[in-house]
Motif scaffolding. Structure first.
Motif, PDB file in Angstrom:
ATOM      1  N   SER A 198       0.840  -1.192   0.000  1.00  0.00           N
ATOM      2  CA  SER A 198       0.000   0.000   0.000  1.00  0.00           C
ATOM      3  C   SER A 198       0.877   1.245   0.000  1.00  0.00           C
ATOM      4  O   SER A 198       2.111   1.155   0.000  1.00  0.00           O
ATOM      5  CB  SER A 198      -0.915   0.004   1.239  1.00  0.00           C
ATOM      6  N   GLY A 199       0.225   2.400  -0.019  1.00  0.00           N
ATOM      7  CA  GLY A 199       0.942   3.660   0.094  1.00  0.00           C
ATOM      8  C   GLY A 199       1.465   4.163  -1.226  1.00  0.00           C
ATOM      9  O   GLY A 199       1.230   3.585  -2.296  1.00  0.00           O
ATOM     10  N   ILE A 200       2.222   5.251  -1.160  1.00  0.00           N
ATOM     11  CA  ILE A 200       2.725   5.907  -2.360  1.00  0.00           C
ATOM     12  C   ILE A 200       3.672   5.014  -3.147  1.00  0.00           C
ATOM     13  O   ILE A 200       3.714   5.064  -4.385  1.00  0.00           O
ATOM     14  CB  ILE A 200       3.391   7.254  -1.991  1.00  0.00           C
ATOM     15  N   ASP A 201       4.443   4.174  -2.440  1.00  0.00           N
ATOM     16  CA  ASP A 201       5.374   3.266  -3.141  1.00  0.00           C
ATOM     17  C   ASP A 201       4.615   2.260  -4.004  1.00  0.00           C
ATOM     18  O   ASP A 201       5.057   1.910  -5.100  1.00  0.00           O
ATOM     19  CB  ASP A 201       6.262   2.535  -2.134  1.00  0.00           C
ATOM     20  N   HIS A 202       3.481   1.787  -3.490  1.00  0.00           N
ATOM     21  CA  HIS A 202       2.653   0.833  -4.250  1.00  0.00           C
ATOM     22  C   HIS A 202       2.175   1.462  -5.554  1.00  0.00           C
ATOM     23  O   HIS A 202       2.322   0.879  -6.643  1.00  0.00           O
ATOM     24  CB  HIS A 202       1.453   0.407  -3.405  1.00  0.00           C
ATOM     25  N   TYR A 203       1.632   2.663  -5.458  1.00  0.00           N
ATOM     26  CA  TYR A 203       1.097   3.313  -6.654  1.00  0.00           C
ATOM     27  C   TYR A 203       2.207   3.767  -7.593  1.00  0.00           C
ATOM     28  O   TYR A 203       2.022   3.796  -8.814  1.00  0.00           O
ATOM     29  CB  TYR A 203       0.193   4.471  -6.247  1.00  0.00           C
ATOM     30  N   GLY A 204       3.383   4.080  -7.017  1.00  0.00           N
ATOM     31  CA  GLY A 204       4.523   4.417  -7.868  1.00  0.00           C
ATOM     32  C   GLY A 204       4.957   3.247  -8.730  1.00  0.00           C
ATOM     33  O   GLY A 204       5.251   3.412  -9.920  1.00  0.00           O
ATOM     34  N   GLU A 205       4.967   2.037  -8.141  1.00  0.00           N
ATOM     35  CA  GLU A 205       5.331   0.842  -8.903  1.00  0.00           C
ATOM     36  C   GLU A 205       4.267   0.535  -9.952  1.00  0.00           C
ATOM     37  O   GLU A 205       4.595   0.130 -11.082  1.00  0.00           O
ATOM     38  CB  GLU A 205       5.503  -0.349  -7.959  1.00  0.00           C
ATOM     39  N   ARG A 206       3.002   0.719  -9.607  1.00  0.00           N
ATOM     40  CA  ARG A 206       1.921   0.482 -10.565  1.00  0.00           C
ATOM     41  C   ARG A 206       2.036   1.429 -11.764  1.00  0.00           C
ATOM     42  O   ARG A 206       1.808   1.033 -12.915  1.00  0.00           O
ATOM     43  CB  ARG A 206       0.565   0.665  -9.886  1.00  0.00           C
ATOM     44  N   LEU A 207       2.392   2.689 -11.479  1.00  0.00           N
ATOM     45  CA  LEU A 207       2.555   3.654 -12.563  1.00  0.00           C
ATOM     46  C   LEU A 207       3.705   3.244 -13.470  1.00  0.00           C
ATOM     47  O   LEU A 207       3.586   3.286 -14.706  1.00  0.00           O
ATOM     48  CB  LEU A 207       2.782   5.049 -12.000  1.00  0.00           C
ATOM     49  N   LYS A 208       4.826   2.836 -12.875  1.00  0.00           N
ATOM     50  CA  LYS A 208       5.975   2.411 -13.690  1.00  0.00           C
ATOM     51  C   LYS A 208       5.630   1.177 -14.526  1.00  0.00           C
ATOM     52  O   LYS A 208       6.069   1.054 -15.670  1.00  0.00           O
ATOM     53  CB  LYS A 208       7.183   2.134 -12.784  1.00  0.00           C
ATOM     54  N   ASP A 209       4.841   0.274 -13.957  1.00  0.00           N
ATOM     55  CA  ASP A 209       4.402  -0.901 -14.723  1.00  0.00           C
ATOM     56  C   ASP A 209       3.542  -0.483 -15.915  1.00  0.00           C
ATOM     57  O   ASP A 209       3.688  -1.016 -17.022  1.00  0.00           O
ATOM     58  CB  ASP A 209       3.611  -1.858 -13.825  1.00  0.00           C
ATOM     59  N   PHE A 210       2.646   0.458 -15.695  1.00  0.00           N
ATOM     60  CA  PHE A 210       1.789   0.934 -16.781  1.00  0.00           C
ATOM     61  C   PHE A 210       2.623   1.565 -17.895  1.00  0.00           C
ATOM     62  O   PHE A 210       2.443   1.265 -19.081  1.00  0.00           O
ATOM     63  CB  PHE A 210       0.771   1.948 -16.241  1.00  0.00           C
ATOM     64  N   LEU A 211       3.549   2.442 -17.501  1.00  0.00           N
ATOM     65  CA  LEU A 211       4.384   3.123 -18.500  1.00  0.00           C
ATOM     66  C   LEU A 211       5.296   2.143 -19.227  1.00  0.00           C
ATOM     67  O   LEU A 211       5.586   2.305 -20.419  1.00  0.00           O
ATOM     68  CB  LEU A 211       5.226   4.209 -17.825  1.00  0.00           C
ATOM     69  N   GLY A 212       5.767   1.120 -18.513  1.00  0.00           N
ATOM     70  CA  GLY A 212       6.680   0.146 -19.102  1.00  0.00           C
ATOM     71  C   GLY A 212       5.991  -1.008 -19.796  1.00  0.00           C
ATOM     72  O   GLY A 212       6.660  -1.958 -20.220  1.00  0.00           O
ATOM     73  N   ASN A 213       4.662  -0.970 -19.888  1.00  0.00           N
ATOM     74  CA  ASN A 213       3.890  -2.027 -20.534  1.00  0.00           C
ATOM     75  C   ASN A 213       4.174  -3.385 -19.883  1.00  0.00           C
ATOM     76  O   ASN A 213       4.521  -4.367 -20.530  1.00  0.00           O
ATOM     77  CB  ASN A 213       4.192  -2.094 -22.039  1.00  0.00           C
ATOM     78  N   ARG A 214       4.014  -3.388 -18.534  1.00  0.00           N
ATOM     79  CA  ARG A 214       4.260  -4.610 -17.766  1.00  0.00           C
ATOM     80  C   ARG A 214       3.007  -4.978 -16.980  1.00  0.00           C
ATOM     81  O   ARG A 214       2.278  -4.102 -16.517  1.00  0.00           O
ATOM     82  CB  ARG A 214       5.411  -4.390 -16.769  1.00  0.00           C
ATOM     83  N   TYR A 215       2.802  -6.274 -16.806  1.00  0.00           N
ATOM     84  CA  TYR A 215       1.776  -6.743 -15.885  1.00  0.00           C
ATOM     85  C   TYR A 215       2.483  -7.479 -14.758  1.00  0.00           C
ATOM     86  O   TYR A 215       3.275  -8.394 -14.993  1.00  0.00           O
ATOM     87  CB  TYR A 215       0.768  -7.679 -16.549  1.00  0.00           C
ATOM     88  N   ARG A 216       2.202  -7.070 -13.517  1.00  0.00           N
ATOM     89  CA  ARG A 216       2.883  -7.648 -12.366  1.00  0.00           C
ATOM     90  C   ARG A 216       2.029  -8.750 -11.744  1.00  0.00           C
ATOM     91  O   ARG A 216       0.915  -8.507 -11.288  1.00  0.00           O
ATOM     92  CB  ARG A 216       3.186  -6.561 -11.337  1.00  0.00           C
ATOM     93  N   PHE A 217       2.564  -9.968 -11.740  1.00  0.00           N
ATOM     94  CA  PHE A 217       1.872 -11.108 -11.154  1.00  0.00           C
ATOM     95  C   PHE A 217       2.121 -11.138  -9.645  1.00  0.00           C
ATOM     96  O   PHE A 217       3.260 -10.974  -9.204  1.00  0.00           O
ATOM     97  CB  PHE A 217       2.360 -12.410 -11.788  1.00  0.00           C
ATOM     98  N   PRO A 218       1.093 -11.351  -8.836  1.00  0.00           N
ATOM     99  CA  PRO A 218       1.239 -11.336  -7.371  1.00  0.00           C
ATOM    100  C   PRO A 218       1.975 -12.576  -6.865  1.00  0.00           C
ATOM    101  O   PRO A 218       1.396 -13.664  -6.762  1.00  0.00           O
ATOM    102  CB  PRO A 218      -0.210 -11.308  -6.872  1.00  0.00           C
ATOM    103  N   ILE A 219       3.248 -12.425  -6.536  1.00  0.00           N
ATOM    104  CA  ILE A 219       4.098 -13.589  -6.255  1.00  0.00           C
ATOM    105  C   ILE A 219       4.072 -14.041  -4.798  1.00  0.00           C
ATOM    106  O   ILE A 219       4.602 -15.106  -4.474  1.00  0.00           O
ATOM    107  CB  ILE A 219       5.565 -13.315  -6.657  1.00  0.00           C
TER     108      ILE A 219
END
Length: 430
Positions: A146-167
């Motif tokens: 959660s928090g700003i770090d969570h949304y920062g990673e989500r934004l980078k994934d969106f920009l980088g055309n990545r889908y992050r699988f919940p490991i």
């Protein structure tokens, strides 16, 4: 569509200029690698001695390159403002934090051109290996909950055309959702922590599935951050049905070396100079393992000159260019026995891995040494070991260690990972 380059440009990172510069650097290396390396080392050293008070004070009187101090993470654990070069501020640089996997996290900086060079080089290295970075990446990394770090990673994934699988969830139900996504989406390549990808590969093996057949667009799998053993490589290649790439890097520098798993890893000599040193910081011969020490050749905002990355490896040369011929885990990762004998963690873990693999079907395991004569092995498996199997493991381990120790073996539903999802295979708490 990968929007990373656009995002970099909009935020003041000169990615187009960095790509042109990278082509120029490649041409210089191909013309004369030794001359290129010496010139770049001298240039970055002159800069930090003249423009960085922190480094000038640390370096003292410089006689030659080998007399320079070897920087450690603990040297850099002080306010970032004290470590920045003159004419740089925290508002004009790229600021980032190390993962903390070494136990010494800290914040560091890159100037914007150096960061753009890093991204340009990553894209170039991937393209050279046949990876299409314009298509969707299946990312097997952790993410802050959660928090700003969570949304920062989500934004980078969106920009980088990545889908992050919940490991963090290794349940059959979660892996079935993975399979469904691969059936219904076109992914170009997998990229993630070795242990997480192995768990998924083992589930595919149980189901007699090959991922390439489910998702024909897949071309490669990139493993990073954790050791890859030969039998694990064979499993990944079989169940994913694509070539496996081994990537060795650090948040401080980006990719240090990369190549086909099971082979030597080509060092990114355009941006990084790598040395292998002994415990007294003396250079070691080609092929001999020691501490991996790196120099970032273009980071003018923050000195990473002769920086001890925290890992062990060996250097060799192919066609006049340096390669990592061995990568052997972290400095300080060793078992310390009651008689004072030290056993490298990698060898210790490898032997234990073979024993457990022979005993039964284990998804993963870790070893912790709490005292010189006490080891705890935690493992994840569908079925607990029978008493005879436990005794077999203990006998084999005691035979390998050559002295009396207590071994506790415990089944767990899941193993503790870092916040980012990394799995540390061996730990010692004394």
């Amino acid at each position: 569509m990968n929007l990373t380059n656009l995002s970099l440009r909009l935020n003041g990172y000169p990615i187009a200029a960095a790509k042109r510069k990278l082509q120029q650097l490649q041409a210089e290396i191909e013309q004369d690698f030794s001359a290129y390396t010496e010139a770049r080392k001298a240039e970055i050293l002159r800069h930090h001695l003249a423009e960085n008070p922190f480094y000038k004070n640390l370096a003292g009187k410089v006689k030659d390159w080998n007399s320079l101090p070897v920087l450690t993470k603990s040297d850099l654990q002080q306010p970032l403002s004290r470590r920045l070069s003159e004419d740089f501020s925290e508002k004009t640089i790229h600021k980032h934090k190390t993962s903390g996997s070494s136990g010494h996290p800290f914040i560091f900086a890159k100037d914007k051109f150096a960061h753009a060079l890093t991204w340009a080089s990553i894209q170039d290295l991937y393209t050279g290996l046949g990876i299409n970075t314009g298509l969707t990446e299946a990312r097997f990394y952790g993410i802050p909950k959660s928090g700003i770090d969570h949304y920062g990673e989500r934004l980078k994934d969106f920009l980088g055309n990545r889908y992050r699988f919940p490991i963090f969830d290794a349940s059959p139900e979660n892996f079935e959702t993975f399979i469904h996504r691969f059936k219904t989406r076109a992914y170009s390549y997998l990229n993630g922590y070795t242990s997480s990808l192995l768990l998924f590969a083992k589930y595919l093996a149980e189901k007699n599935l090959v991922l390439k057949r489910i998702c024909p667009s897949l071309t490669h799998c990139i493993v990073t951050a954790e050791m890859l053993f030969p039998e694990d490589l064979a499993l990944l290649e079989k169940q994913f049905g694509v070539p496996v790439i081994n990537e060795y890097g650090a948040s401080e520098t980006g990719i240090i070396a990369i190549g086909n798993a099971g082979s030597d890893l080509q060092i990114d000599s355009r941006l990084i100079f790598v040395e292998i040193l002994d415990e007294h910081n003396k250079p070691l011969p080609e092929g001999v393992s020691g501490k991996i020490v790196i120099t970032a050749l273009f980071n003018k905002a923050h000195p990473f000159i002769r920086y001890e990355i925290g890992d062990l490896g060996a250097l060799s040369f192919e066609k006049g260019l340096p390669v990592l011929s061995k990568l052997e885990g972290r400095v300080g990762d060793y078992a310390l026995l009651p008689d004072g004998k030290k056993i490298p963690a990698l060898a210790f873990y490898y032997v234990t891995k073979e024993i457990i693999s022979d005993t039964g079907s284990v998804k993963e395991f870790v070893i912790h040494q709490s005292k010189p004569d006490r080891f705890e092995i935690a493992y994840v498996a569908d079925n607990a070991f029978a008493e005879a199997e436990l005794q077999k493991i203990k006998r084999a381990l005691l035979h390998y260690l050559g002295q009396e120790v207590t071994v506790k073996i415990e089944q767990k539903k899941q193993l503790d990972r870092s916040k980012r999802g990394k799995l540390k295979q061996f730990t010692r708490s004394f």
